[in-house]
Design an enzyme around this catalytic site. Structure first.
Site, PDB file in Angstrom:
ATOM      1  N   CYS A  60       0.816  -1.232   0.000  1.00  0.00           N
ATOM      2  CA  CYS A  60       0.000   0.000   0.000  1.00  0.00           C
ATOM      3  C   CYS A  60       0.842   1.270   0.000  1.00  0.00           C
ATOM      4  CB  CYS A  60      -0.928   0.018   1.210  1.00  0.00           C
ATOM      5  SG  CYS A  60      -2.006  -1.391   1.281  1.00  0.00           S
TER       6      CYS A  60
ATOM      7  N   HIS B  61      -2.742   7.503   2.494  1.00  0.00           N
ATOM      8  CA  HIS B  61      -3.263   6.209   2.034  1.00  0.00           C
ATOM      9  C   HIS B  61      -4.661   6.024   2.627  1.00  0.00           C
ATOM     10  CE1 HIS B  61      -3.859   2.061   1.289  1.00  0.00           C
ATOM     11  NE2 HIS B  61      -3.523   1.632   2.482  1.00  0.00           N
TER      12      HIS B  61
ATOM     13  N   ASN C 277     -10.224   0.480   0.195  1.00  0.00           N
ATOM     14  CA  ASN C 277      -8.758   0.503   0.190  1.00  0.00           C
ATOM     15  C   ASN C 277      -8.260  -0.143  -1.107  1.00  0.00           C
ATOM     16  OD1 ASN C 277      -6.044  -0.020   0.543  1.00  0.00           O
ATOM     17  ND2 ASN C 277      -6.242  -0.837   2.618  1.00  0.00           N
TER      18      ASN C 277
HETATM   19  O1  UT7 Z   1      -3.784  -0.904   3.560  1.00  0.00           O
HETATM   20  C1  UT7 Z   1      -3.387  -1.946   4.372  1.00  0.00           C
HETATM   21  C2  UT7 Z   1      -3.443  -1.561   5.756  1.00  0.00           C
HETATM   22  N1  UT7 Z   1      -4.691  -1.985   6.380  1.00  0.00           N
HETATM   23  C3  UT7 Z   1      -5.173  -1.240   7.349  1.00  0.00           C
HETATM   24  O2  UT7 Z   1      -4.657  -0.179   7.616  1.00  0.00           O
HETATM   25  C4  UT7 Z   1      -6.290  -1.719   8.197  1.00  0.00           C
HETATM   26  C5  UT7 Z   1      -6.011  -1.344   9.636  1.00  0.00           C
HETATM   27  N2  UT7 Z   1      -7.040  -1.858  10.542  1.00  0.00           N
HETATM   28  C6  UT7 Z   1      -8.280  -1.351  10.524  1.00  0.00           C
HETATM   29  O3  UT7 Z   1      -8.609  -0.492   9.766  1.00  0.00           O
HETATM   30  C7  UT7 Z   1      -9.238  -1.881  11.563  1.00  0.00           C
HETATM   31  O4  UT7 Z   1      -8.540  -2.636  12.527  1.00  0.00           O
HETATM   32  C8  UT7 Z   1     -10.372  -2.761  10.957  1.00  0.00           C
HETATM   33  C9  UT7 Z   1     -11.340  -1.888  10.167  1.00  0.00           C
HETATM   34  C10 UT7 Z   1      -9.802  -3.835  10.074  1.00  0.00           C
HETATM   35  C11 UT7 Z   1     -11.178  -3.418  12.072  1.00  0.00           C
HETATM   36  O5  UT7 Z   1     -11.694  -2.435  12.955  1.00  0.00           O
HETATM   37  P1  UT7 Z   1     -11.481  -2.584  14.521  1.00  0.00           P
HETATM   38  O6  UT7 Z   1     -12.194  -1.471  15.157  1.00  0.00           O
HETATM   39  O7  UT7 Z   1     -10.020  -2.711  14.783  1.00  0.00           O
HETATM   40  O8  UT7 Z   1     -12.261  -3.909  14.813  1.00  0.00           O
HETATM   41  P2  UT7 Z   1     -11.699  -5.262  15.469  1.00  0.00           P
HETATM   42  O9  UT7 Z   1     -10.824  -5.995  14.535  1.00  0.00           O
HETATM   43  O10 UT7 Z   1     -11.168  -4.918  16.824  1.00  0.00           O
HETATM   44  O11 UT7 Z   1     -13.038  -6.080  15.643  1.00  0.00           O
HETATM   45  C12 UT7 Z   1     -14.105  -5.614  16.493  1.00  0.00           C
HETATM   46  C13 UT7 Z   1     -15.274  -6.589  16.382  1.00  0.00           C
HETATM   47  C14 UT7 Z   1     -14.851  -8.043  16.546  1.00  0.00           C
HETATM   48  O12 UT7 Z   1     -15.881  -8.707  17.240  1.00  0.00           O
HETATM   49  P3  UT7 Z   1     -15.742  -9.004  18.827  1.00  0.00           P
HETATM   50  O13 UT7 Z   1     -14.482  -9.831  18.940  1.00  0.00           O
HETATM   51  O14 UT7 Z   1     -15.592  -7.654  19.460  1.00  0.00           O
HETATM   52  O15 UT7 Z   1     -16.992  -9.708  19.150  1.00  0.00           O
HETATM   53  C15 UT7 Z   1     -14.825  -8.552  15.134  1.00  0.00           C
HETATM   54  O16 UT7 Z   1     -15.055  -9.941  15.042  1.00  0.00           O
HETATM   55  O17 UT7 Z   1     -15.859  -6.475  15.082  1.00  0.00           O
HETATM   56  C16 UT7 Z   1     -15.943  -7.776  14.480  1.00  0.00           C
HETATM   57  N3  UT7 Z   1     -15.819  -7.636  13.062  1.00  0.00           N
HETATM   58  C17 UT7 Z   1     -16.852  -7.373  12.247  1.00  0.00           C
HETATM   59  N4  UT7 Z   1     -18.161  -7.211  12.501  1.00  0.00           N
HETATM   60  C18 UT7 Z   1     -18.965  -6.936  11.451  1.00  0.00           C
HETATM   61  C19 UT7 Z   1     -14.679  -7.704  12.299  1.00  0.00           C
HETATM   62  N5  UT7 Z   1     -14.970  -7.485  11.014  1.00  0.00           N
HETATM   63  C20 UT7 Z   1     -16.307  -7.284  10.961  1.00  0.00           C
HETATM   64  C21 UT7 Z   1     -17.211  -7.010   9.902  1.00  0.00           C
HETATM   65  N6  UT7 Z   1     -18.517  -6.841  10.199  1.00  0.00           N
HETATM   66  N7  UT7 Z   1     -16.797  -6.887   8.629  1.00  0.00           N
END
Ligand code: UT7
Length: 355
Positions: A129, A282, A312
């Protein structure tokens, strides 16, 4: 004098996939995706190849005709009605991608061939990226070295920097943690060596080891059966040839790495953050962008945010956002602009330029 941006292009595939569409495939919702990422929809290339997207974005930057039916945005320093750039005047094409249609020829080689850039040298570059930052930085260094060498055989005065991604083919569509994030698209920038304008003033690139695979994409072709004995390389457990990510860890890396990169290019150019007119980050997550703005004490309005309509798009993302910023008038002649990125590798970096 310096490498100056004189044209930008962006290309998008036709198919729009909304968050509600994705909630039919995986357990997710529009509310979760918008709140956690700022993404409303993304484009998926079904009819278009990666090369079609790259060619169309590059053509838009040059004022040439792209692939029919592929949506594009174009910005050119001399105005939209200026004569197209002569394809024979392009000296180099650098293309950043992790999802090209072919490895040989390179994506850049395909752009050269399809647009008839008969005198251009062409090669690809992979920095995930952060590709657009690495690509601009490498192109600028080559142009500067060529300008300093009056006897250079390969004078590099006009360079196309292109990024094209078709991440939809590298996405596990059963994994809600990643499939809601990515989209397809391409961006391009035309650099002219200008004796009067400073253009790109400073750049910064950094690689941070990722031993735990916070962000990983295994190459299935490198693993598996082999007729000459045990294959030295097997995909690590859990790797499957699709992009895999530990979101929280990458989020943490992203916020500090992007800030470090922005501060490094400012220091190298002898500038303060409040002297910058526009930041083009980005586009991985709107929350990452607003976090960086808040930590740096900068108004969010200075940051270009384009993620809502395209998700993204990896290497393409900041170049597509840059094209949006120019086309919407957010960047004007003489403005100081910082383009910053982070991503798999782990890579990070930034470029500071005068528009
Ligand atoms: O360009 C490459 C670089 N990539 C990035 O920069 C991505 C960086 N990371 C992020 O942007 C964020 O971490 C994400 C958007 C990927 C995730 O957001 P988050 O606030 O960090 O969520 P999380 O991974 O902590 O997950 C929170 C909850 C989890 O459930 P529990 O364990 O709290 O019950 C996940 O299982 O959200 C759940 N979850 C979803 N729920 C609905 C994860 N993905 C989804 C989804 N829909 N698509």
């Amino acid at each position: 004098m310096g490498a100056t941006i004189v044209g930008c292009g962006k290309a998008l595939p036709k198919l729009k996939v909304s968050n509600d569409d994705l909630s039919q495939i995986v357990d997710t919702s529009d509310e979760w995706i918008v709140k956690r990422t700022g993404i409303h929809e993304r484009r998926i290339a079904v009819e278009e190849s990666s090369t079609d997207l790259a060619v169309t974005a590059a053509a838009a930057a040059l004022g040439l005709q792209g692939v029919e039916g592929v949506e594009c945005v174009s910005w050119r320093f001399e105005g939209a009605s200026a004569a197209p750039v002569d394809p024979a005047s392009i000296d180099l094409v650098v293309c950043m991608t992790i999802s090209s249609d072919s490895v040989i020829p390179s994506q850049a080689g395909m752009v050269k061939m399809r647009l008839g850039l008969e005198n251009a040298v062409a090669f690809d570059l992979n920095a995930a990226c952060t590709g657009c930052v690495y690509g601009l930085s490498v192109a600028e260094s080559m142009m500067r070295a060529s300008a300093a060498d009056s006897g250079a055989h390969n004078a590099l005065r006009r360079v196309l920097v292109v990024a094209a991604e078709r991440l939809s083919r590298l996405t596990d569509w059963t994994d809600r943690a990643t499939c809601v994030l990515f989209g397809d698209g391409a961006g391009a920038v035309l650099l002219d060596w200008n004796e009067e304008c400073p253009g790109i003033r400073s750049s910064f690139m950094k690689n941070t080891d990722d031993p735990e695979g916070f962000l990983a994409l295994g190459n299935v072709l490198a693993a598996g059966e082999f007729p000459f004995g045990e294959n030295a390389y097997e995909l690590p457990e859990g790797m499957n040839g699709f992009v895999q990510m530990r979101g929280r860890e990458v989020f943490k890396f992203a916020t500090s790495a992007m800030r470090e990169a922005i501060e490094a290019v400012l220091e190298r150019a002898g500038m303060r953050a409040d002297e910058v007119d526009c930041f083009v980050p980005h586009q991985a997550n709107e929350r990452i962008i607003s976090h960086v703005a808040r930590k740096m004490g900068l108004p969010l309005e200075l940051f270009q945010i384009s993620i809502g309509g395209c998700g993204n798009t990896s290497a393409s993302s900041a170049l597509m956002a840059l094209c949006d910023a120019y086309a919407s008038g957010k960047i004007a002649a003489g403005d100081k602009v910082v383009l910053a990125g982070f991503g798999g590798g782990l890579t990070s970096g930034a470029v500071l330029f005068e528009a």
